[in-house]
Design a protein around this motif. Structure first.
Motif, PDB file in Angstrom:
ATOM      1  N   PHE A 134      27.729  21.594 -29.572  1.00 42.19           N
ATOM      2  CA  PHE A 134      27.135  21.980 -28.616  1.00 42.19           C
ATOM      3  C   PHE A 134      27.232  23.959 -27.977  1.00 42.19           C
ATOM      4  CE2 PHE A 134      27.413  18.671 -25.033  1.00 42.19           C
ATOM      5  CZ  PHE A 134      27.253  18.277 -25.579  1.00 42.19           C
ATOM      6  N   VAL A 135      28.614  24.940 -28.721  1.00 41.74           N
ATOM      7  CA  VAL A 135      28.185  25.957 -28.646  1.00 41.74           C
ATOM      8  C   VAL A 135      29.089  26.940 -29.839  1.00 41.74           C
ATOM      9  CG1 VAL A 135      28.630  26.162 -26.634  1.00 41.74           C
ATOM     10  CG2 VAL A 135      30.818  26.174 -27.811  1.00 41.74           C
ATOM     11  N   GLY A 136      29.645  25.856 -30.960  1.00 40.38           N
ATOM     12  CA  GLY A 136      30.156  26.611 -31.997  1.00 40.38           C
ATOM     13  C   GLY A 136      31.333  27.306 -32.001  1.00 40.38           C
ATOM     14  N   GLY A 137      31.938  28.170 -33.115  1.00 40.44           N
ATOM     15  CA  GLY A 137      32.945  28.847 -33.053  1.00 40.44           C
ATOM     16  C   GLY A 137      34.378  28.715 -33.239  1.00 40.44           C
ATOM     17  N   ASN A 138      34.255  26.937 -33.422  1.00 41.34           N
ATOM     18  CA  ASN A 138      36.053  26.484 -33.768  1.00 41.34           C
ATOM     19  C   ASN A 138      35.955  26.169 -35.609  1.00 41.34           C
ATOM     20  OD1 ASN A 138      37.436  23.922 -33.973  1.00 41.34           O
ATOM     21  ND2 ASN A 138      37.317  23.294 -32.275  1.00 41.34           N
ATOM     22  N   ASN A 139      37.040  26.844 -35.495  1.00 43.79           N
ATOM     23  CA  ASN A 139      37.271  26.776 -37.183  1.00 43.79           C
ATOM     24  C   ASN A 139      37.201  25.461 -37.351  1.00 43.79           C
ATOM     25  OD1 ASN A 139      37.304  29.415 -37.321  1.00 43.79           O
ATOM     26  ND2 ASN A 139      38.710  29.616 -37.046  1.00 43.79           N
ATOM     27  N   GLU A 140      38.070  24.031 -35.909  1.00 42.91           N
ATOM     28  CA  GLU A 140      37.995  23.240 -37.295  1.00 42.91           C
ATOM     29  C   GLU A 140      36.651  22.527 -37.812  1.00 42.91           C
ATOM     30  OE1 GLU A 140      41.223  21.196 -37.308  1.00 42.91           O
ATOM     31  OE2 GLU A 140      42.048  23.874 -37.009  1.00 42.91           O
ATOM     32  N   PHE A 141      35.652  22.920 -37.288  1.00 40.94           N
ATOM     33  CA  PHE A 141      34.469  22.270 -37.870  1.00 40.94           C
ATOM     34  C   PHE A 141      33.718  23.537 -37.964  1.00 40.94           C
ATOM     35  CE2 PHE A 141      36.574  19.359 -33.794  1.00 40.94           C
ATOM     36  CZ  PHE A 141      36.235  18.551 -33.710  1.00 40.94           C
ATOM     37  N   PRO A 142      33.608  23.914 -38.836  1.00 38.56           N
ATOM     38  CA  PRO A 142      32.933  24.990 -39.497  1.00 38.56           C
ATOM     39  C   PRO A 142      31.679  24.863 -40.086  1.00 38.56           C
ATOM     40  CG  PRO A 142      34.408  23.309 -41.408  1.00 38.56           C
ATOM     41  CD  PRO A 142      34.738  23.367 -39.870  1.00 38.56           C
ATOM     42  N   ASP A 143      31.116  23.720 -40.014  1.00 41.21           N
ATOM     43  CA  ASP A 143      29.211  23.464 -39.746  1.00 41.21           C
ATOM     44  C   ASP A 143      28.466  23.846 -39.001  1.00 41.21           C
ATOM     45  OD1 ASP A 143      29.837  23.167 -43.112  1.00 41.21           O
ATOM     46  OD2 ASP A 143      30.175  21.182 -42.789  1.00 41.21           O
ATOM     47  N   ASP A 144      29.531  23.789 -37.509  1.00 40.68           N
ATOM     48  CA  ASP A 144      28.919  23.874 -36.308  1.00 40.68           C
ATOM     49  C   ASP A 144      28.408  25.047 -35.890  1.00 40.68           C
ATOM     50  OD1 ASP A 144      29.352  21.210 -35.908  1.00 40.68           O
ATOM     51  OD2 ASP A 144      30.610  21.596 -34.507  1.00 40.68           O
ATOM     52  N   LYS A 145      27.252  25.198 -35.653  1.00 41.46           N
ATOM     53  CA  LYS A 145      26.836  26.586 -35.138  1.00 41.46           C
ATOM     54  C   LYS A 145      26.185  27.081 -34.177  1.00 41.46           C
ATOM     55  CE  LYS A 145      26.933  27.594 -39.215  1.00 41.46           C
ATOM     56  NZ  LYS A 145      27.644  27.627 -40.403  1.00 41.46           N
ATOM     57  N   GLY A 146      26.708  25.500 -32.723  1.00 35.07           N
ATOM     58  CA  GLY A 146      26.587  25.755 -31.950  1.00 35.07           C
ATOM     59  C   GLY A 146      25.034  25.580 -30.914  1.00 35.07           C
ATOM     60  N   PHE A 147      24.382  24.219 -31.337  1.00 34.65           N
ATOM     61  CA  PHE A 147      23.707  23.706 -31.151  1.00 34.65           C
ATOM     62  C   PHE A 147      22.523  24.508 -29.881  1.00 34.65           C
ATOM     63  CE2 PHE A 147      19.647  20.925 -29.655  1.00 34.65           C
ATOM     64  CZ  PHE A 147      18.799  20.624 -30.328  1.00 34.65           C
ATOM     65  N   LYS A 148      23.096  23.743 -28.835  1.00 34.77           N
ATOM     66  CA  LYS A 148      22.369  24.561 -27.694  1.00 34.77           C
ATOM     67  C   LYS A 148      22.602  25.975 -27.443  1.00 34.77           C
ATOM     68  CE  LYS A 148      23.847  20.603 -24.992  1.00 34.77           C
ATOM     69  NZ  LYS A 148      24.020  19.930 -23.728  1.00 34.77           N
ATOM     70  N   LEU A 149      23.260  27.302 -28.365  1.00 35.60           N
ATOM     71  CA  LEU A 149      22.368  28.322 -27.779  1.00 35.60           C
ATOM     72  C   LEU A 149      21.609  29.413 -28.494  1.00 35.60           C
ATOM     73  CD1 LEU A 149      26.622  29.368 -29.628  1.00 35.60           C
ATOM     74  CD2 LEU A 149      25.727  29.611 -27.091  1.00 35.60           C
ATOM     75  N   LYS A 150      20.545  28.389 -29.286  1.00 34.84           N
ATOM     76  CA  LYS A 150      19.343  29.457 -29.604  1.00 34.84           C
ATOM     77  C   LYS A 150      18.172  30.212 -28.741  1.00 34.84           C
ATOM     78  CE  LYS A 150      15.377  27.865 -31.829  1.00 34.84           C
ATOM     79  NZ  LYS A 150      15.251  27.767 -32.853  1.00 34.84           N
ATOM     80  N   PRO A 151      18.288  30.228 -27.635  1.00 32.42           N
ATOM     81  CA  PRO A 151      18.683  29.243 -26.769  1.00 32.42           C
ATOM     82  C   PRO A 151      17.111  28.356 -26.334  1.00 32.42           C
ATOM     83  CG  PRO A 151      17.650  31.564 -25.625  1.00 32.42           C
ATOM     84  CD  PRO A 151      17.499  31.442 -27.570  1.00 32.42           C
TER      85      PRO A 151
END
Length: 154
Positions: free
Chosen positions: A74-91
């Motif tokens: 949802f919001v990214g920023g977690n080093n354990e999930f490096p490919d996550d950019k935060g889908f819900k941040l677009k906005p």
């Protein structure tokens, strides 16, 4: 017993929360805390098990059986999930569902629909969704299955 109105309310809440998370982020609010509360209120991670397959995930991190994994998507920023950019941040400024079909089964609603997303930059995407909503013992409706995919492009 799950009702037709409960299906529509659960889906509308899900759509509204996508917009709300992006708005909190755009306004400089604590998006981690807000998204965590959205997960607590609307997904059954804290009380049971959730099967979550986000749209843009792959490989070893395709499925998100933990609240931490869902929050990262949802919001990214977690080093354990490096490919996550935060889908819900677009906005996303407008999100709605259509082509709804569902089965009511006791305290469950098994749902398929399309969800449309309009970005602040006027972009438009839609995804195919499957949800299973459960009426929990505390009376709240929470997601226990959330599967999302892009439409097939032959």
């Amino acid at each position: 017993m799950f009702t037709d109105d409960m299906v529509h309310k659960a889906l509308q809440t899900w759509c509204d929360n996508v917009v709300a998370v992006g708005q909190v982020h755009a306004e400089g609010g604590d998006v981690q805390a807000f998204a965590t509360q959205v997960l607590t209120d609307n997904y059954d991670y804290d009380r049971g098990q959730v099967l979550f397959k986000p749209t843009l995930t792959y490989g070893a991190q395709t499925f998100r059986p933990t609240k931490e994994g869902a929050l990262s998507y949802f919001v990214g920023g977690n080093n354990e999930f490096p490919d996550d950019k935060g889908f819900k941040l677009k906005p996303w400024v407008k999100v709605w569902y259509n082509k709804l079909d569902y089965i009511l089964h006791g305290d469950l609603a098994i749902v398929q629909c399309n969800v449309h997303f309009i970005g602040g930059d006027d972009s438009h995407i839609f995804v195919n969704k499957s949800f299973v909503f459960k009426q929990c013992s505390d009376g709240k409706v929470r997601i226990i299955l959330h599967q999302s995919s892009l439409p097939y492009q032959p």
